[in-house]
Design a protein around this motif. Structure first.
Motif, short mmCIF file in Angstrom:
data_model
loop_
_atom_site.label_atom_id
_atom_site.label_comp_id
_atom_site.label_asym_id
_atom_site.label_seq_id
_atom_site.Cartn_x
_atom_site.Cartn_y
_atom_site.Cartn_z
N ALA A 55 6.67 10.04 64.60
CA ALA A 55 6.92 8.51 64.31
C ALA A 55 7.93 7.66 65.24
N ASP A 56 8.82 8.63 65.82
CA ASP A 56 9.57 7.93 66.79
C ASP A 56 8.72 7.66 68.15
N ARG A 57 7.77 8.45 68.43
CA ARG A 57 6.98 8.37 69.65
C ARG A 57 5.93 7.25 69.16
N LEU A 58 5.40 6.90 68.23
CA LEU A 58 4.64 5.78 67.93
C LEU A 58 5.37 4.40 67.94
N ASN A 59 6.65 4.47 67.75
CA ASN A 59 7.32 3.21 67.56
C ASN A 59 7.67 2.79 69.15
N ARG A 95 8.59 28.39 52.71
CA ARG A 95 8.02 27.21 52.22
C ARG A 95 8.85 26.07 52.42
N LYS A 96 10.18 26.25 52.08
CA LYS A 96 11.19 25.12 52.02
C LYS A 96 11.55 25.05 53.54
N GLN A 97 11.62 26.07 54.38
CA GLN A 97 11.84 25.90 55.89
C GLN A 97 10.54 25.29 56.64
N LEU A 98 9.29 25.66 55.98
CA LEU A 98 8.10 24.81 56.56
C LEU A 98 8.42 23.29 56.37
N SER A 99 8.71 23.16 55.07
CA SER A 99 8.67 21.73 54.74
C SER A 99 9.81 21.03 55.54
N GLU A 100 10.86 21.72 55.74
CA GLU A 100 11.94 21.06 56.77
C GLU A 100 11.38 20.71 57.85
N LEU A 101 10.68 21.61 58.40
CA LEU A 101 10.07 21.76 59.99
C LEU A 101 9.20 20.60 60.24
N LEU A 102 8.23 20.40 59.24
CA LEU A 102 7.08 19.64 59.26
C LEU A 102 7.74 18.23 59.04
N SER A 103 8.92 17.91 58.22
CA SER A 103 9.60 16.86 58.30
C SER A 103 10.09 16.19 59.68
N ARG A 104 10.76 17.22 60.47
CA ARG A 104 11.31 16.87 61.58
C ARG A 104 10.10 16.48 62.61
N VAL A 105 9.00 17.21 62.80
CA VAL A 105 7.88 17.07 63.28
C VAL A 105 7.46 15.55 63.13
N GLY A 106 7.23 15.28 61.74
CA GLY A 106 6.88 13.73 61.56
C GLY A 106 7.53 12.90 61.89
N GLU A 107 8.92 12.90 61.97
CA GLU A 107 9.90 12.15 62.38
C GLU A 107 9.74 11.95 63.91
N THR A 108 9.58 12.97 64.68
CA THR A 108 9.43 12.91 66.04
C THR A 108 8.22 11.98 66.20
#
Length: 133
Positions: free
Chosen positions: A129-133, A114-127
């Motif tokens: 967000a970067d693509r949208l800006n 669960r912790k690993q999934l949360s960390e990975l999804l956070s990174r995907v979300g950041e990526t």
């Protein structure tokens, strides 16, 4: 992966239906609980949807008695949106529903996973967000 997103949204919709909401409407309400009133244009930008999508969502929420819309007194082109008392009353149930959704979604995972999934999804979300800006 698309199957995961579709199944998650369907489960979210099923749980939110019990509160009289459709999937996505809770996100709009969350924005209003954080800050109110907000302009309809601001909600559209924050939700990253098209203006007609926001308009339909607001019409349904207004019909259900969860939000109220009014024209700005300083600029008639601006629509201000605020939660009604009934809309504010949904904050606790929606928070509980989101916790339940998270629990159901990750039920087959260990605490470490669960912790690993949360960390990975956070990174995907950041990526993303970067693509949208």
């Amino acid at each position: 992966m698309p199957g995961v997103a579709k199944a998650h949204r369907k489960l979210a919709g099923r749980l939110l239906d019990e509160l009289g909401l459709s999937a996505g409407q809770e996100l709009l309400l969350m924005l209003l609980w954080d800050e109110s009133p907000r302009t309809q244009a601001d909600l559209t930008r924050l939700l990253m949807v098209e203006p007609p999508t926001t308009a339909k969502m607001l019409a349904r929420l207004e019909k259900s008695g969860f939000v109220a819309r009014e024209r700005s007194t300083t600029d008639g082109r601006v629509v201000l949106v605020r939660p009604t008392p009934a809309g504010r009353d949904l904050e606790g149930p929606v928070t509980t529903t989101w916790a339940q959704l998270e629990e159901l979604t990750t039920a087959g995972l260990s605490d470490t996973e669960r912790k690993q999934l949360s960390e990975l999804l956070s990174r995907v979300g950041e990526t993303l967000a970067d693509r949208l800006n």
